[in-house]
Motif scaffolding. Structure first.
Motif, PDB file in Angstrom:
ATOM      1  N   UNK A 159      -2.804   9.720   3.238  1.00  0.00           N
ATOM      2  CA  UNK A 159      -2.130   9.267   4.610  1.00  0.00           C
ATOM      3  C   UNK A 159      -2.116   7.761   4.532  1.00  0.00           C
ATOM      4  N   UNK A 160      -0.711   7.032   4.456  1.00  0.00           N
ATOM      5  CA  UNK A 160      -0.571   5.739   4.144  1.00  0.00           C
ATOM      6  C   UNK A 160      -0.167   4.927   5.557  1.00  0.00           C
ATOM      7  N   UNK A 161      -1.108   4.195   6.066  1.00  0.00           N
ATOM      8  CA  UNK A 161      -0.826   3.554   7.196  1.00  0.00           C
ATOM      9  C   UNK A 161      -0.114   2.388   7.212  1.00  0.00           C
ATOM     10  N   UNK A 162       1.178   2.515   7.297  1.00  0.00           N
ATOM     11  CA  UNK A 162       2.303   1.504   6.948  1.00  0.00           C
ATOM     12  C   UNK A 162       2.596   0.408   8.131  1.00  0.00           C
ATOM     13  N   UNK A 163       1.979  -0.737   8.149  1.00  0.00           N
ATOM     14  CA  UNK A 163       2.121  -1.797   9.177  1.00  0.00           C
ATOM     15  C   UNK A 163       2.764  -2.888   8.466  1.00  0.00           C
ATOM     16  N   UNK A 164       3.652  -2.755   7.329  1.00  0.00           N
ATOM     17  CA  UNK A 164       4.256  -3.522   6.412  1.00  0.00           C
ATOM     18  C   UNK A 164       3.541  -4.983   6.044  1.00  0.00           C
ATOM     19  N   UNK A 165       2.606  -4.586   5.470  1.00  0.00           N
ATOM     20  CA  UNK A 165       1.845  -5.850   4.924  1.00  0.00           C
ATOM     21  C   UNK A 165       0.163  -5.825   5.294  1.00  0.00           C
ATOM     22  N   UNK A 166      -0.551  -7.118   5.268  1.00  0.00           N
ATOM     23  CA  UNK A 166      -1.818  -7.330   5.123  1.00  0.00           C
ATOM     24  C   UNK A 166      -2.000  -7.545   6.624  1.00  0.00           C
ATOM     25  N   UNK A 167      -1.995  -6.630   7.750  1.00  0.00           N
ATOM     26  CA  UNK A 167      -1.864  -6.981   9.225  1.00  0.00           C
ATOM     27  C   UNK A 167      -3.215  -7.525   9.531  1.00  0.00           C
ATOM     28  N   UNK A 168      -4.421  -6.934   9.117  1.00  0.00           N
ATOM     29  CA  UNK A 168      -5.745  -7.490   9.677  1.00  0.00           C
ATOM     30  C   UNK A 168      -5.992  -8.901   8.987  1.00  0.00           C
ATOM     31  N   UNK A 169      -5.416  -9.190   7.763  1.00  0.00           N
ATOM     32  CA  UNK A 169      -5.414 -10.769   7.421  1.00  0.00           C
ATOM     33  C   UNK A 169      -4.483 -11.804   8.227  1.00  0.00           C
ATOM     34  N   UNK A 170      -3.347 -11.135   8.572  1.00  0.00           N
ATOM     35  CA  UNK A 170      -2.508 -11.911   9.395  1.00  0.00           C
ATOM     36  C   UNK A 170      -2.970 -12.309  10.702  1.00  0.00           C
ATOM     37  N   UNK A 171      -3.697 -11.181  11.372  1.00  0.00           N
ATOM     38  CA  UNK A 171      -4.337 -11.243  12.572  1.00  0.00           C
ATOM     39  C   UNK A 171      -5.701 -12.299  12.563  1.00  0.00           C
ATOM     40  N   UNK A 172      -6.238 -12.371  11.345  1.00  0.00           N
ATOM     41  CA  UNK A 172      -7.300 -13.229  11.110  1.00  0.00           C
ATOM     42  C   UNK A 172      -6.775 -14.828  11.071  1.00  0.00           C
TER      43      UNK A 172
END
Length: 528
Positions: free
Chosen positions: A458-471
């Motif tokens: 199961x690939x959670x595709x949010x097109x990038x490193x979203x957690x790092x972007x938010x941080x």
């Protein structure tokens, strides 16, 4: 004539090894001489790091050591990341490598795959690193490795065999002597039981080391009417029980529960910051009245405790239960179920305050559990895994594990899930990975297809490193480097001959999981 390489394979069989993960090379040819005629299954990953992660997943799922064969030099250094992950999470892993000819070691002649001091490097990561220089040294080295796995806090062990030693004649192998776990100290058990019997509002803190102690843990919790807080690696214990708190001690609501207790009983937990202080806010207050059970003496010495019981979690809990009186507590006023229920509700509500997307991420994980009861969910460092590590009640002990705590190696999920599936052939296995982390070890899905390992990716595709972007945005840093373009996952699945589906909701995910009859398979979860 039996060679050292053949004797090695025979010893692995004697120790119950049925699977080896490895990529052969000219520096390990002699280690493979006995494999073809053995009962050991060989799995070829696409990278040596994958071999290590597969061994890790195999070990966590089966409870037996995972074994990897790698070449000297780059093969071994490629495996270091996986070994470090295993070290952080106390996973038994045996890495067997070659090394250049004895006379050349440390000379700097420039031989192929040469390292200045391979064993010295491995001693920094592994529990131990041993060089076998003669036939007589082989079995003692192997027996010591498996003794470490059985009698202490497990982790990675390294054995290297020089190129000019592997093919030498082997001596006759001796019978393997059984190794028993040490009994807990009676005086410590009595002291711990005395404190526990006096507690009015106790709380139990269970970590990954308690995964094999579910029955004893449940009995103690019910005897004491005590809530049981589970770290990420302990999830699955006491599933659905009114005393369970499947929530991280990094949450304020869980810290409130712990702080209000008059006694904490810590079982198989190292009190690591990724479990107890994930946000590095310093808000976790270490319990002052503490009984601690841990198999590792060094781990016990790292934190203060009134009573320290050096023991395997199951044996330590059984000893405590055998010493306690039948009475749950001095006044029976614990109201453990009420305290646990209040904490569960508060923890779940706290998720929404921490981030508006967290509840929907948790919903996706719960959809997997509900669609495939009793499945193993092997996670990578991705948003729904972070959310579930904060709060999630899995339905199988040891069935929820990931690399988002401790060492935190990205790309862990896919190969670890393959190793787990090969260890548990009759159990559904789901790999939950982000589109960024999935690309770290994407080629390993070829091994899943090749071995028909029952993994649904199961690939959670949010097109990038979203957690790092938010941080980055949270602290006023303009995001850079956090949007690596994902591939067309449909075409990736087609290239490997895997069934594919795309979903955008938890309900769709659950539906696809139920109808995915052919495995391995890929489901892409598109996230806005």
């Amino acid at each position: 004539m039996t060679t050292i390489g053949e004797a090695l394979v025979s010893l692995l069989e004697r120790h119950g090894v049925d699977t080896v993960f490895g990529i052969p090379g000219v520096h390990t040819v002699e280690l493979y001489r006995g494999l073809a005629s053995s009962k050991i299954r060989h799995v070829t990953p696409r990278h040596e790091q994958g071999a290590g992660f597969m061994a890790d997943g195999y070990a966590r799922a089966s409870g037996r050591p995972g074994v990897a064969f790698v070449i000297t030099g780059p093969g071994l250094t490629n495996t270091i990341t996986a070994m470090a992950q295993a070290r952080a999470d106390s996973v038994p892993m045996l890495v067997i490598s070659g090394v250049n000819a004895l006379a050349s070691l440390g000379k700097g002649f420039g031989y192929l795959h040469e390292l200045p001091d391979q064993r010295g490097m491995m001693e920094k990561v592994a529990l131990s690193s041993t060089r076998v220089e003669s036939a007589a040294e082989l079995q003692p080295a192997m027996d010591r490795a498996f003794a470490l796995f059985r009698t202490g806090r497990p982790g990675p062990v390294h054995i290297e065999i020089p190129l000019d030693v592997m093919g030498k004649p082997a001596t006759l192998l001796k019978p393997i002597e059984p190794v028993d776990l040490p009994e807990p100290d009676h005086a410590a058990v009595v002291a711990g039981a005395r404190l526990i019997a006096q507690a009015v509002r106790p709380v139990i803190l269970a970590g990954g080391g308690a995964r094999n102690a579910g029955a004893a843990l449940t009995i103690l919790a019910e005897r004491l009417d005590s809530p049981v807080v589970l770290t990420a690696n302990a999830r699955g214990l006491l599933h659905g029980h009114p005393l369970v708190v499947p929530a991280s001690p990094s949450l304020k609501s869980v810290r409130t529960l712990i702080g209000a207790a008059d006694l904490a009983i810590a079982v198989g937990t190292e009190f690591g910051p990724t479990d107890y202080d994930m946000y590095a806010d310093g808000g976790f207050v270490f319990p002052t009245n503490l009984v601690r059970i841990d198999i590792d003496a060094e781990q016990l010495d790292r934190r203060p405790a009134f009573v320290k019981i050096e023991a395997d979690s199951r044996m330590g809990l059984q000893a405590i239960l055998g010493t306690l009186s039948d009475r749950a507590g001095p006044s029976g006023t614990s109201d453990g179920e009420g305290r646990a229920e209040e904490c569960r509700q508060a923890a779940r509500a706290e998720l929404a305050r921490l981030g508006p997307a967290l509840p929907s991420q948790l919903e996706a994980v719960e959809a997997i559990r509900n669609a495939l009861p009793g499945a193993l969910i092997v996670g990578d460092s991705t948003q729904p895994v972070y959310a579930a590590n904060l709060y999630y009640d899995h339905d199988r002990p040891g069935g929820w594990f990931n690399a988002a705590t401790g060492y935190g190696a990205l790309g862990y999920g896919p190969p670890a899930a393959i190793g787990a599936a090969l260890a548990m052939l009759d159990v559904p296995v789901v790999c939950l990975s982000g589109d960024g982390g999935f690309q770290f070890t994407l080629p390993e899905i070829a091994a899943a297809v090749e071995m028909q390992a029952g993994v649904i990716f199961v690939v959670w595709n949010n097109r990038g490193y979203r957690e790092i972007e938010v941080s980055m945005r949270d602290v006023g840093v303009e995001p850079v480097g956090v949007s690596p373009a994902p591939p067309d996952f449909r075409k990736i699945a087609e290239a490997y001959g895997m069934p594919y589906a795309r979903v955008t909701t938890a309900a769709e995910l659950a539906s696809q999981l139920r109808i995915t009859a052919e495995r391995p398979a890929m489901i892409e979860y598109r996230v806005d």
